[in-house]
Design an enzyme around this catalytic site. Sequence first.
Site, short mmCIF file in Angstrom:
data_model
loop_
_atom_site.label_atom_id
_atom_site.label_comp_id
_atom_site.label_asym_id
_atom_site.label_seq_id
_atom_site.Cartn_x
_atom_site.Cartn_y
_atom_site.Cartn_z
N HIS A 39 54.28 36.61 34.03
CA HIS A 39 53.48 35.86 35.01
C HIS A 39 52.09 36.47 35.17
O HIS A 39 51.09 35.77 35.27
CB HIS A 39 54.15 35.88 36.40
CG HIS A 39 55.49 35.21 36.45
ND1 HIS A 39 56.67 35.92 36.59
CD2 HIS A 39 55.84 33.91 36.39
CE1 HIS A 39 57.68 35.08 36.63
NE2 HIS A 39 57.21 33.86 36.50
N GLY A 75 53.24 29.20 30.63
CA GLY A 75 53.67 30.07 29.54
C GLY A 75 54.34 29.29 28.41
O GLY A 75 55.02 28.29 28.65
N LYS A 76 54.15 29.79 27.19
CA LYS A 76 54.78 29.15 26.03
C LYS A 76 56.27 29.44 25.95
O LYS A 76 56.98 28.85 25.16
CB LYS A 76 54.11 29.66 24.74
CG LYS A 76 52.88 28.85 24.39
CD LYS A 76 52.08 29.51 23.31
CE LYS A 76 52.38 28.96 21.96
NZ LYS A 76 51.40 29.42 20.95
#
Length: 289
Positions: free
Chosen positions: A33, A144-145
């Site tokens: 994060h 995020g991926k």
Amino acid sequence: MKIVTDIQELRDQLRGQNRASFVPTMGNLHEGHLSLMRIARQHGDPVIASIFVNRLQFGPNEDFDKYPRTLEADAEKLEKEGVYVLFAPTESVLYPEPQEYRVDPPKQLGDILEGEFRPGFFKGVCTVVLKLFSCVQPKVAVFGKKDYQQLMIIRQMAQQFALPVDIVAGETIRAEDGLALSSRNGYLTKEERTEAPQLQIALQNLRQEIQGLLGKAESSSITAHQLLALEQKASEALKNRGWVPDYIAIRKRSNLLAPNTEDLLTKKELVILTAAKLGKTRLIDNLEV
Ligand code: PAF
């Protein structure tokens, strides 16, 4: 850093800010994060984070009640990252009445992979993300991926609704042994934590097999059946180690559909996605090919 729980207060706080960069989260923040906060800073100013455990995206037998809530520790981490406002609404602020208007992503993207095993998940995600966008009104939002399908669905939602938000992707952050960071890693026992990196290793092995197949054979002779056989083999290998895979799937990056011979011939970019249970914990991961 200001912690705001109320929508009007948030709007007052952000009045006049038209370059805000936003990272929505469900809290229990880890380095993954925090890397998104840093990416957010590169794309706009100020950086706004949100923490909200969104009931709408949890199924009836999922971990909504036990999802870790660590607001105080999270706020400290965000403060150190230079986040300007943390929006942390309660349920009664974000859903003061039953949320009857919802965003239903198209079935061909929303009902496959994660959507097949977690019915309604992406409807819940899209609904809360649209609502958070409406509260924060950011110029940029970072996802995020690690949640590859989620990122893709949100990107398409923003495009189809002409939302004035640029969606930026952050690479997956991994522990030294390769395990993708996730709030759910905290549920793993010590033994399971030792085993957990095998999920990424399974993806790497499968990627090697795909590359071997693509390199060895004429792409024109590779069939969907051969790719399915490779998926099956990878899944069996995980099962033999005690995992219960939901899926391990080779897909096109453009639309997450299975590639056909023509796609392989024209060298369409691929990604492998997986979700598997280890004990009681369900982990997801992916690897671009
Ligand atoms: O990825 C997450 O943490 C959640 O799905 C999100 C995007 C914050 C929506 O609740």
